[in-house]
Motif scaffolding. Structure first.
Motif, PDB file in Angstrom:
ATOM      1  N   UNK A 108      -8.010  -0.552  -6.682  1.00  0.00           N
ATOM      2  CA  UNK A 108      -7.190  -1.503  -7.444  1.00  0.00           C
ATOM      3  C   UNK A 108      -7.855  -2.873  -7.540  1.00  0.00           C
ATOM      4  N   UNK A 140      -3.984  -8.796  -9.160  1.00  0.00           N
ATOM      5  CA  UNK A 140      -3.940  -7.450  -9.742  1.00  0.00           C
ATOM      6  C   UNK A 140      -2.517  -7.021 -10.110  1.00  0.00           C
ATOM      7  N   UNK A 164      -7.040   3.204  -2.237  1.00  0.00           N
ATOM      8  CA  UNK A 164      -6.394   2.920  -3.518  1.00  0.00           C
ATOM      9  C   UNK A 164      -6.014   1.441  -3.642  1.00  0.00           C
ATOM     10  N   UNK A 165      -5.369   0.900  -2.597  1.00  0.00           N
ATOM     11  CA  UNK A 165      -4.819  -0.456  -2.678  1.00  0.00           C
ATOM     12  C   UNK A 165      -5.893  -1.533  -2.557  1.00  0.00           C
ATOM     13  N   UNK A 166      -6.749  -1.386  -1.579  1.00  0.00           N
ATOM     14  CA  UNK A 166      -7.692  -2.473  -1.287  1.00  0.00           C
ATOM     15  C   UNK A 166      -9.060  -2.270  -1.914  1.00  0.00           C
ATOM     16  N   UNK A 225       0.817  -1.226   0.000  1.00  0.00           N
ATOM     17  CA  UNK A 225       0.000   0.000   0.000  1.00  0.00           C
ATOM     18  C   UNK A 225       0.846   1.271   0.000  1.00  0.00           C
ATOM     19  N   UNK A 241       2.377   0.337  -4.486  1.00  0.00           N
ATOM     20  CA  UNK A 241       1.340   1.031  -5.260  1.00  0.00           C
ATOM     21  C   UNK A 241       1.662   2.506  -5.450  1.00  0.00           C
ATOM     22  N   UNK A 295      -3.901  -9.424  -4.249  1.00  0.00           N
ATOM     23  CA  UNK A 295      -2.766  -8.586  -4.656  1.00  0.00           C
ATOM     24  C   UNK A 295      -1.980  -9.230  -5.809  1.00  0.00           C
ATOM     25  N   UNK A 315      -0.276  -6.238  -7.958  1.00  0.00           N
ATOM     26  CA  UNK A 315       0.297  -5.363  -6.922  1.00  0.00           C
ATOM     27  C   UNK A 315       1.458  -6.066  -6.228  1.00  0.00           C
TER      28      UNK A 315
END
Lengths: 273, 242
Positions: B118, A216, B113-115, A188, A192, A213, A218
């Protein structure tokens, strides 16, 4: 017949503990050499990502685990660092778990010498820092604002291994091996936000939770548990504690499967026959 | 020749491991000793971590170097301790206000944004590239999208779960059960790995260099259980593993 079978369900569970202890202990005394033939996609991706980096690239290892998860995570860390040394990558190690410091020391007592690596020139170890998120955020603007000295008290900026490294954009990737939720933070707050490739190594318990994660992108790859460690060891062709643990894990899983099957069959016999 | 402190360490580690595992057979004084030692050592460990890894390098040393700026965060941190003194406990609000503001500011945008964003994008994105995907990848993407929708329905409580909503949320339950099954399987594997790790250490402490620490301690424990098994009746409140 039924009464006899029902006795199975009243068995003293300490016999199962004993059986499990024997099953796990025997391969330590006499390794069976059971093969670890499958390499999972996520471990392969983690390996490929590190493998593709050109020599001299800077890789930040965040080793955040303590003795409670050492059997799963220490072999992962050793295998990944071996890989980095083999590829002549520059390695820096940080930690946000106080209990990691001794385990990191254990790794670097022997490993660098095997590859002729020198502390300060090829790798650097930085001291434990509290408040991981604050440190991660600060490192985005100036690494040395947080780590002005390495673990041995040397000026971090002047170390040859740190040449040209100031922020995340100077790092080729971050490898986080952790028994905590630190990997979430790396994804995070760093991966990202600053577009740094992040690869993780986690306990088998946490592994399924990182599926989103990975899907995607990430997370570029993930090493999961002792099985993941064994996979990475076979990819770098350096069998270690992960590989030797596979015997024990295989036998223990067979025992559990056997017990589940036996008890279900007995239950069906009692109920329907 | 192994160094004496390494031998002592091996005996301590082997002893504490066996003492703690001995509870699986029956509660006993050795387990109690190890349990209390663990608590005491844990407290001591964290005290020295806070003192020498946080307070000394982050507060004391900068102050000695006349970096007065650290007084502000140090005072805010100290204000949290005032909670224990009712008369001035209101001071702790300043520390907490800072912590909450800082924490929320850091966590909310990153979490969104991350969880959130995205993950939504990750679920939808494959459908923009269906033409270049293999049939298996298409099936996979559809399955993920279906799982997301069904599980979201299961956790949507503002509509009564009946009719088609109930059917969709029931499918969501199956997706959740698959996840729980995978998570439980991995948990079992992780626990075996940890147990294997302790056994591996016990095996290394059983060498001649460690003066056969594992064997001797294990033998003493077995002897203890044999003797107490014959001489002592189980007391009230004494726990057993089964």
């Amino acid at each position: 017949m039924k009464e006899k079978l029902e006795k199975f369900f009243k068995i003293d569970r300490r016999w199962i503990f004993l059986l499990l202890a024997v099953v796990l202990f025997v391969p330590i005394l006499k390794p069976l050499g059971l093969p670890n033939k499958t390499i999972s996609r996520d471990t392969q991706n983690a390996f490929n990502y590190l493998d593709k980096l050109p020599a001299g690239s800077f890789v930040l290892f965040s080793l955040d685990y303590d003795p409670s998860t050492r059997p799963e995570l220490q072999p992962q860390a050793i295998a990944a660092i071996r890989h980095a040394f083999k590829k002549n990558l520059r390695v820096a190690v940080v930690t946000y778990i106080a209990g990691s410091t001794g385990l990191i020391q254990q790794i670097f007592e022997k490993l660098p010498a095997e590859y002729g690596k020198v502390n300060g020139t090829d790798y650097a170890i930085f001291p434990y820092m509290a408040n991981a998120t604050a440190v991660m955020t600060q490192m985005a603007s100036d690494f040395y604002g947080i780590y002005d000295k390495d673990q041995d008290g040397r000026d971090a900026k002047s170390l040859p291994v740190m040449k040209g490294v100031k922020t995340y954009k100077d790092m080729a990737m971050v490898v986080n091996i952790t028994g905590t939720s630190m990997l979430d933070f790396w994804v995070a707050y760093v991966g990202d936000k600053y577009k740094v490739p992040v690869v993780g190594g986690v306990t088998a318990i946490s592994q399924p939770g990182y599926g989103p994660y990975l899907q995607t992108g990430q997370l570029k790859g993930l090493i999961g548990g002792m099985k993941g460690a064994a996979e990475y060891e076979s990819l770098v062709k350096e069998p270690g504690k992960g590989t030797s643990g596979i015997d024990a894990l295989n036998l223990a899983h067979l025992l559990v499967l056997g017990l589940i099957l036996t008890s279900n069959i007995i239950l069906l016999v009692i109920r329907y026959l | 020749m192994t160094e004496p402190w390494m031998i002592a360490g091996a005996w301590l580690a082997a002893g504490l491991t066996i003492f703690l595992f001995s509870f699986l057979y029956r509660d006993n004084p050795f387990f109690k000793i190890a349990e209390h030692l663990y608590l005491g050592a844990g407290m001591g460990w964290w005290f020295q971590v806070y003192m020498f890894n946080i307070w000394k390098p982050k507060v004391w040393e900068p102050l000695m170097a006349h970096q007065w700026g650290v007084i502000i965060p140090a005072v805010l941190g100290l204000s949290l301790v005032t909670q224990f003194i009712p008369k001035i406990s209101w001071l702790s609000r300043y520390g907490f206000t800072f912590l909450m503001g800082y924490g929320a500011g850091l966590a909310v945008p990153a979490g969104l944004s991350t969880d959130f964003m995205n993950q939504i994008a990750g679920t939808i994105r494959p459908f923009s590239a269906l033409a270049s995907m293999t049939p298996f990848a298409i099936f996979n993407s559809l399955l993920i999208a279906l799982g997301v929708v069904c599980v979201l329905f299961y956790f949507f409580f503002s509509v009564e779960h009946k009719g088609s909503v109930k059917k969709v949320s029931n499918v969501g339950i199956y997706f959740l059960m698959v996840y729980f099954g995978a998570a439980f399987g991995n948990t079992v594997m992780a626990r075996f790995s940890l147990l294997y790790g302790r056994f591996d250490d016990l095996a290394s402490f059983s060498s001649r260099g460690s003066f056969y620490a594992t064997q001797i301690i294990l033998a003493v424990m077995v002897l203890y259980f044999l003797v107490t098994g014959f001489t002592k009746k189980p007391q009230q409140g004494e726990e057993e593993a089964h």
